[in-house]
Design an enzyme around this catalytic site. Structure first.
Site, short mmCIF file in Angstrom:
data_model
loop_
_atom_site.label_atom_id
_atom_site.label_comp_id
_atom_site.label_asym_id
_atom_site.label_seq_id
_atom_site.Cartn_x
_atom_site.Cartn_y
_atom_site.Cartn_z
N LYS A 51 -21.84 -56.65 -10.26
CA LYS A 51 -20.82 -55.84 -10.92
C LYS A 51 -19.99 -56.71 -11.85
O LYS A 51 -19.75 -56.34 -13.00
CB LYS A 51 -19.89 -55.19 -9.87
CG LYS A 51 -20.50 -53.97 -9.18
CD LYS A 51 -19.61 -53.44 -8.05
CE LYS A 51 -20.34 -52.39 -7.23
NZ LYS A 51 -19.67 -52.00 -6.00
N GLN A 95 -15.11 -52.42 -1.65
CA GLN A 95 -16.54 -52.54 -1.39
C GLN A 95 -16.86 -52.17 0.06
O GLN A 95 -16.20 -52.62 1.00
CB GLN A 95 -16.99 -53.99 -1.70
CG GLN A 95 -18.49 -54.22 -1.64
CD GLN A 95 -19.26 -53.50 -2.74
OE1 GLN A 95 -18.76 -53.26 -3.83
NE2 GLN A 95 -20.50 -53.13 -2.45
N ASP A 118 -14.74 -45.35 -7.70
CA ASP A 118 -15.96 -44.99 -6.96
C ASP A 118 -16.10 -43.48 -6.79
O ASP A 118 -17.19 -42.98 -6.55
CB ASP A 118 -15.91 -45.61 -5.56
CG ASP A 118 -16.60 -46.96 -5.48
OD1 ASP A 118 -17.65 -47.13 -6.13
OD2 ASP A 118 -16.09 -47.83 -4.76
#
Ligand code: GUN
Length: 281
Positions: A51, A95, A118
């Protein structure tokens, strides 16, 4: 291979577009994402590394807040509250997986919907289900973009999604339904997945189980999207027995180079869209 859906190619197009948009920002701050990690999960380290490489490449600002694995839920919530208030931050991702002592639902619920890159917060998911969101969970969005890129018809298609996770299966099924597909979700308790799969036009496997989809699941008019990210004997592979089905089906995504790169591109598109909403309104 003519029937390969190359996610690397489409993600590059999307990331190049984003890079140009960011380069053209004048007289304003740049979009910023903060990646929060708790602990040192090796898979998470690898995903975050990918990422950050893409983030740097398109000129987006970022912070990687890597917290000790013993960080308490209360401490993590305080970090999220702080980032929610920080006006230079457009997107926050925590995460997953988180250590067992931290409740994922509590954490995702605390991220401001205005910064929910997200798309995992209950508030965003509500908008996603209603088809009225600014951002969509990145992996499902990436899958839909891949299908649309190849002009694979979603409206009216029979689509089987294997896997009912909050990250992929559930949002994806709702997003496909909003595009007028007939959607069936199969999961571990489904009695005969093969039977459902065989009758589908589009089969999307997000089960996290290597070699789950074999040639008995497929037919020649089928599109297969492989969301699996499994390690078998040190080798990275999807849910689909690629070699045995690739010459039968109409379209197929590879692993690696299919859905994975699309997830990152769509995540960063989300951050950019949140930036537009937060910063330029
Ligand atoms: N872990 C595996 N996939 C994801 C994802 O898309 N977002 C986050 N935050 N964690 C993940």
């Amino acid at each position: 291979m003519q029937n390969l859906i190359n996610g690397k190619e489409l993600s590059k197009i999307l990331l190049d577009n984003l890079k140009v948009k960011i380069m053209n920002i004048k007289n304003n701050r740049l979009p910023k994402i903060v990646v929060v990690q708790v602990g040192d999960n090796p898979s998470s380290n690898k995903y975050i590394q990918h990422k950050i490489k893409s983030i740097e490449n398109i000129g987006m600002l970022h912070d990687h807040l890597k917290l000790d694995g013993r960080t308490s839920q209360e401490e993590l919530l305080k970090h999220i509250d702080f980032l929610n208030k920080d006006e230079t931050v457009d997107g926050i991702i925590v995460q997953l997986p988180l250590p067992k002592h931290i409740d994922v639902f509590t954490i995702n619920s605390r991220i401001s919907p205005k910064k929910d890159a997200d798309g995992f917060s209950p508030c965003t998911i509500g908008d996603v289900v209603l088809g009225n969101s600014i951002i969509y969970p990145a992996t499902p969005l990436g899958i839909i973009k891949l299908l649309e890129w190849k002009n694979i018809k979603i409206a009216g298609a029979n689509i089987v999604v294997i896997g009912k996770s909050n990250i992929v299966g559930k949002p994806l099924a709702n997003m496909l339904l909003n595009k007028s597909a007939t959607v069936t979700i199969c999961h571990k308790q489904t009695k005969d997945v093969k039977k459902f799969a065989k009758e589908s036009d589009i089969l999307i496997s997000a089960a996290g189980c290597a070699n789950l989809v074999t040639k008995e699941f497929v037919h020649e008019n089928m599109t297969i999207i492989d969301v699996g990210a499994n390690f078998v004997n040190g080798k990275y592979c999807g849910d689909v027995d690629f070699e045995s089905v690739k010459d039968i089906v109409k379209w197929i995504t590879p692993v690696p180079g299919g859905v994975g790169p699309m997830t990152i591109a769509c995540l960063l598109e989300n951050v950019y869209n949140l930036y537009l909403q937060n910063c330029l309104k």
